[in-house]
Design a protein around this motif. Structure first.
Motif, PDB file in Angstrom:
ATOM      1  N   ASP A   2      -2.747   1.536 -15.085  1.00  0.00           N
ATOM      2  CA  ASP A   2      -4.050   1.638 -15.731  1.00  0.00           C
ATOM      3  C   ASP A   2      -3.923   2.458 -17.025  1.00  0.00           C
ATOM      4  OD1 ASP A   2      -6.741   1.685 -16.231  1.00  0.00           O
ATOM      5  OD2 ASP A   2      -7.304   2.795 -14.432  1.00  0.00           O
ATOM      6  N   ASP A   3      -3.987   1.790 -18.162  1.00  0.00           N
ATOM      7  CA  ASP A   3      -3.907   2.458 -19.482  1.00  0.00           C
ATOM      8  C   ASP A   3      -2.492   2.900 -19.877  1.00  0.00           C
ATOM      9  OD1 ASP A   3      -6.677   2.264 -19.193  1.00  0.00           O
ATOM     10  OD2 ASP A   3      -7.083   4.383 -19.535  1.00  0.00           O
ATOM     11  N   CYS A  42     -10.311  -2.488 -18.886  1.00  0.00           N
ATOM     12  CA  CYS A  42      -9.887  -2.791 -17.524  1.00  0.00           C
ATOM     13  C   CYS A  42     -10.560  -3.983 -16.855  1.00  0.00           C
ATOM     14  CB  CYS A  42     -10.098  -1.548 -16.686  1.00  0.00           C
ATOM     15  SG  CYS A  42      -9.957  -1.787 -14.942  1.00  0.00           S
ATOM     16  N   LYS A  95      -6.740   0.570  -7.643  1.00  0.00           N
ATOM     17  CA  LYS A  95      -7.952   0.455  -8.447  1.00  0.00           C
ATOM     18  C   LYS A  95      -8.526  -0.964  -8.401  1.00  0.00           C
ATOM     19  CE  LYS A  95      -9.759   1.039 -13.109  1.00  0.00           C
ATOM     20  NZ  LYS A  95      -9.515   1.355 -14.513  1.00  0.00           N
ATOM     21  N   HIS A 238      -4.958   6.668 -16.265  1.00  0.00           N
ATOM     22  CA  HIS A 238      -6.390   6.708 -16.587  1.00  0.00           C
ATOM     23  C   HIS A 238      -6.945   8.105 -16.283  1.00  0.00           C
ATOM     24  CE1 HIS A 238     -10.663   5.640 -16.407  1.00  0.00           C
ATOM     25  NE2 HIS A 238     -10.353   4.496 -16.978  1.00  0.00           N
ATOM     26  N   ASP A 290      -3.019  -2.658 -17.549  1.00  0.00           N
ATOM     27  CA  ASP A 290      -4.247  -3.429 -17.782  1.00  0.00           C
ATOM     28  C   ASP A 290      -4.757  -3.399 -19.212  1.00  0.00           C
ATOM     29  OD1 ASP A 290      -5.167  -0.798 -17.760  1.00  0.00           O
ATOM     30  OD2 ASP A 290      -6.986  -1.255 -16.627  1.00  0.00           O
ATOM     31  N   ASN A 291      -4.333  -2.393 -19.961  1.00  0.00           N
ATOM     32  CA  ASN A 291      -4.727  -2.300 -21.380  1.00  0.00           C
ATOM     33  C   ASN A 291      -3.883  -1.200 -22.016  1.00  0.00           C
ATOM     34  OD1 ASN A 291      -7.465  -1.000 -19.785  1.00  0.00           O
ATOM     35  ND2 ASN A 291      -6.359   0.379 -21.134  1.00  0.00           N
ATOM     36  N   LYS A 320      -6.111   1.524 -26.570  1.00  0.00           N
ATOM     37  CA  LYS A 320      -7.170   1.034 -25.687  1.00  0.00           C
ATOM     38  C   LYS A 320      -8.439   0.771 -26.510  1.00  0.00           C
ATOM     39  CE  LYS A 320      -9.633   2.465 -21.476  1.00  0.00           C
ATOM     40  NZ  LYS A 320      -9.682   3.445 -20.376  1.00  0.00           N
TER      41      LYS A 320
HETATM   42 CA    CA Z   1      -7.487   0.541 -17.944  1.00  0.00          CA
END
Ligand code: CA
Ligand code: NG6
Length: 465
Positions: A2-3, A42, A95, A238, A290-291, A320
């Protein structure tokens, strides 16, 4: 992940963090240098990953509050549904952030529809994000550890009478908010949204990584004798970044660096489980994010102050939320010991292609319209990737074709001043040639009207309007 940014992994040779376990995957598998998340945030990104459908086709695919209804239609095709059709057991651990329920959710009853209604036989998730309430885990739709005498209430508009908030009770905080994140306080961390009750069910932030890892490992052990698909959605890096004390201070870059090292350790532990269970040579592992990365995403946590010469975005512009490359160009690896021919490729692939590629590998005939089958690329035996791809960031779209990127004019600020990231908005068309300008510094739109026209026509043909 995540991130996680392109430059956050040492195998991508951009930043200064050491991620030996993730690197083992990159160096022993296919390392994509042009692998894209489907969105720079996300929920749209994960929607597209699981459905193989561009996020901009779904008008609700935006960053979701913790009370949002399920974003994936229960009749939509998904990777786990497709694989179930081929006899796979399916699970998600980690998540979720794809919404739950069909309208208002009662967290004290079975929450449905959710992951179990879109193809996952088993789900162990946090509802939204680590910074959003409710701060509890759900197993197959039920809040874990809930005391029926202490019911959970959640509201994203209004606080519950007498409940402390980050805004009004700074003395209760162990982590300070920078922007947003000043509603209910859980474990001394102010969150997005208001929550009351559910005291015993609340997670311990510092234990979250270990907790999800254990669930992922337990699933592998349980299903080792049958085909399985596990979507292990790690929550790092994240916000709020809450490394277990074992990792505190280990990176020298503050909590953001520390949780990336923690995630790297989790990846190593997870791979070790595959090995111990004798599954390493029988499992395709796809690793990605995810990003793109962000430093200050709403808390004072030293991410900016301690980043030093580390470059989470690698050589790319933005991060992001951005339509520039760093918004969606992320680490992307396929690994299968003894099967994948290892190497590095600059072929363009997107996470929306995972659906069709897995379908081909698993022998399914189901395909999605937006995705392509790159099973050969994922196995290291083919070298051709996408000719073009629509990029997405907070409901805006751009277009990459070959080495060229077109960003149409958008109103709105050039940068998000809070997170200090350039968003890609400009009053004029932007056109970049990545073959000579990887950092997107020279806008060639005026100089090269033919290229602009060519890309615009192709873009409109796919995107519409
Ligand atoms: Ca994310
Ligand atoms: C934003 C949050 C940010 C993060 C993001 C979602 C504020 C001010 N910012 O709205 O902290 O939670 O949403 O991130 O609230 S994502 O990776 O799940 O898309």
């Amino acid at each position: 992940m995540d991130d996680l940014g392109y430059g956050d992994m040492s195998a991508y040779e951009a930043g200064l963090l050491e991620t030996p376990n993730m690197d083992l995957l990159a160096n022993g598998g296919v390392k994509f240098t042009a692998g894209y998340a489907s969105s720079a945030t996300c929920s749209p990104s994960r929607y597209a990953l699981l459905t193989g459908t561009y996020p901009w086709r779904n008008k609700d695919a935006k960053i979701l509050p913790g009370t949002a209804p399920l974003l994936i239609g229960t009749s939509e095709m998904t990777i786990p549904k497709m694989l179930k059709g081929e006899g796979y057991a399916t699970a998600v651990v980690g998540k979720w952030h794809l919404g739950l329920g069909a309208g208002s959710v009662n967290w004290n009853e079975k929450v449905s529809p959710g992951p179990n209604e879109v193809g996952f036989d088993y789900s162990y998730i946090m509802a939204a994000t680590q910074d959003r309430v409710p701060t509890v885990y759900l197993e197959n739709g039920l809040v874990e550890g809930l005391d029926p005498n202490d019911p959970i209430e959640v509201n994203y508009d209004k606080n519950f009478d007498g409940e402390p908030t980050g805004k009004e009770n700074p003395e209760m905080l162990k982590m300070k908010w920078h922007h947003g994140h000043n509603n209910s306080i859980v474990n001394g961390i102010p969150r997005i949204g208001f929550m009351k009750g559910g005291e015993k069910a609340k997670w311990v932030d510092e234990d979250m990584a270990d907790h999800f890892l254990e669930k992922a490992q337990a699933y592998v052990k349980e299903k080792k004798d049958q085909p399985f698909f596990l979507y292990y959605a790690l929550q790092q890096p994240h916000v709020p970044r809450t490394p277990h004390p074992r990792f505190e201070g280990k990176s020298g870059m503050g909590p953001r660096g520390d949780v990336i090292l923690e995630a790297d350790w989790c990846v190593g532990q997870f791979m070790e489980t595959l090995e111990q269970e004798g599954l390493l040579e029988n499992t395709l592992v796809i690793f990605s994010s995810d990003n793109g990365p962000v430093l200050n995403d709403g808390y004072y946590d030293d991410a900016e102050e301690k980043v030093g010469d580390h470059t989470p975005s690698g050589q790319f512009r933005g991060g992001k939320y951005s339509l520039f490359e760093a918004g969606t160009r992320v680490p992307f690896i396929s690994y299968w010991k003894g099967k994948v021919k290892s190497g590095t490729t600059d072929a363009m692939v997107s996470q929306i292609d995972i659906f069709n590629s897995l379908a081909a590998i698993a022998g399914s005939e189901v395909r999605t319209a937006d995705g392509e089958d790159f099973s050969g690329l994922f196995l290291g035996i083919a070298d051709k990737g996408r000719e073009s791809l629509i990029l997405e960031a907070t409901s805006r779209t751009a277009f990459r074709k070959g080495d060229w990127v077109l960003i149409p004019p958008y109103k709105g600020p050039a940068a998000n001043k809070m997170v200090k990231i350039e968003l890609g908005n400009d009053a004029d068309f932007q056109l970049y040639d990545l073959s000579t300008d990887i950092g997107q510094q020279n806008n060639l739109a005026k100089e090269n009207p033919e290229k602009l026209k060519e890309l615009l026509e192709d873009f409109i043909a796919i995107r519409g309007e």
